[in-house]
Design a protein around this motif. Sequence first.
Motif, PDB file in Angstrom:
ATOM      1  N   LEU A  89       0.873  -1.170   0.000  1.00 56.37           N
ATOM      2  CA  LEU A  89       0.000   0.000   0.000  1.00 56.37           C
ATOM      3  C   LEU A  89       0.911   1.221   0.000  1.00 56.37           C
ATOM      4  CD1 LEU A  89      -3.195   0.441   2.198  1.00 56.37           C
ATOM      5  CD2 LEU A  89      -1.746   2.343   1.515  1.00 56.37           C
ATOM      6  N   ALA A  90       1.039   1.849  -1.176  1.00 55.05           N
ATOM      7  CA  ALA A  90       2.053   2.892  -1.337  1.00 55.05           C
ATOM      8  C   ALA A  90       1.683   4.192  -0.632  1.00 55.05           C
ATOM      9  CB  ALA A  90       2.295   3.153  -2.822  1.00 55.05           C
ATOM     10  N   GLY A  91       0.388   4.531  -0.589  1.00 54.72           N
ATOM     11  CA  GLY A  91      -0.013   5.771   0.060  1.00 54.72           C
ATOM     12  C   GLY A  91       0.739   6.973  -0.499  1.00 54.72           C
ATOM     13  N   ARG A  92       1.344   7.761   0.391  1.00 55.42           N
ATOM     14  CA  ARG A  92       2.010   8.993  -0.054  1.00 55.42           C
ATOM     15  C   ARG A  92       3.326   8.727  -0.783  1.00 55.42           C
ATOM     16  NH1 ARG A  92       2.377   9.681   5.794  1.00 55.42           N
ATOM     17  NH2 ARG A  92       4.451   9.096   6.544  1.00 55.42           N
ATOM     18  N   GLY A  93       3.820   7.479  -0.742  1.00 53.72           N
ATOM     19  CA  GLY A  93       4.969   7.173  -1.566  1.00 53.72           C
ATOM     20  C   GLY A  93       5.951   6.193  -0.953  1.00 53.72           C
ATOM     21  N   VAL A  94       6.448   5.259  -1.779  1.00 57.42           N
ATOM     22  CA  VAL A  94       7.419   4.270  -1.336  1.00 57.42           C
ATOM     23  C   VAL A  94       8.218   3.835  -2.558  1.00 57.42           C
ATOM     24  CG1 VAL A  94       5.912   2.252  -1.710  1.00 57.42           C
ATOM     25  CG2 VAL A  94       7.689   2.154   0.047  1.00 57.42           C
ATOM     26  N   MET A  95       9.472   3.468  -2.346  1.00 54.14           N
ATOM     27  CA  MET A  95      10.295   2.886  -3.395  1.00 54.14           C
ATOM     28  C   MET A  95      10.164   1.374  -3.338  1.00 54.14           C
ATOM     29  SD  MET A  95      11.707   5.415  -5.005  1.00 54.14           S
ATOM     30  CE  MET A  95      13.049   4.617  -5.892  1.00 54.14           C
TER      31      MET A  95
END
Length: 268
Positions: A89-95
């Motif tokens: 669940l990436a939401g606001r951001g993830v690599m």
Amino acid sequence: MSSTRLLQPHRHRIGAGFQADGWREPLALLDPFIMVDHFRMSEPAFAPHPHAGFSAVTYLFDDSATGMISRDSLGGEYAIEPGGLHWVLAGRGVMHDEFPAEPGREAHGLQIFVNLPADQKLRAPTVMRLRAEQMPRRVGEGWRAVQVFGADTTLDLPWSTSLVLVDIDVGASFDLTLPEGEQGFAIVIHGSGHTDEFPLAIGRALSLAVGSGARIVAAQAMRLACFCGRPLLEPVVRHGPFVMSDEGQVVAALQRFQSGGMGRLSPR
């Protein structure tokens, strides 16, 4: 107008080690899903990359010759075994980064992008997982079903969505019905068959509108990946790996990525 229709795949290949049938349009018929790829991968095809505004979900079929490794900028490195599910669940951001666990052996699965509601697009990223033995199973006359994700699993899903894998024996039938208020589509993974209206073969996807259903009869042993969800019916602005509600959120996501606000993930 019929409440069912066929969706044609977009076939794509990256090098010699990745090929997929993908469904991305019409977005209104996939909602709340953004994209589904039925893929086969035998070598790394993607460098570490960002995601924001949606969930990146990987499911490996039980016939996958190898598992996959999933890495992320939250510090996680996970083994996805055949039959297992990995939900970022990436939401606001993830690599993020994924590749076959054994180079040269083929990972066979589904890559699924699930949209997030507008009020959850900036939530903190997280990872959820299920092993094959944790997935609910049902058996009917000539068919077997596994709920990969959905209401009957232990996952804390951000929106009403489900994936059910259905195997149908030769000559048997399966009644594909949708929960109230949800739409969906079924991808033929292998085998062939038909509904009252359409022939079904590998790579075809049958789209079902809200309130509809279909009886699927197998001419050959079939495997279906059946997706359904409650449509979000919200604006979507897509820019590469970012799926946001408006242009301003896309610009902000790009700035977070460029400034390191989505974390760092070094190449393998």
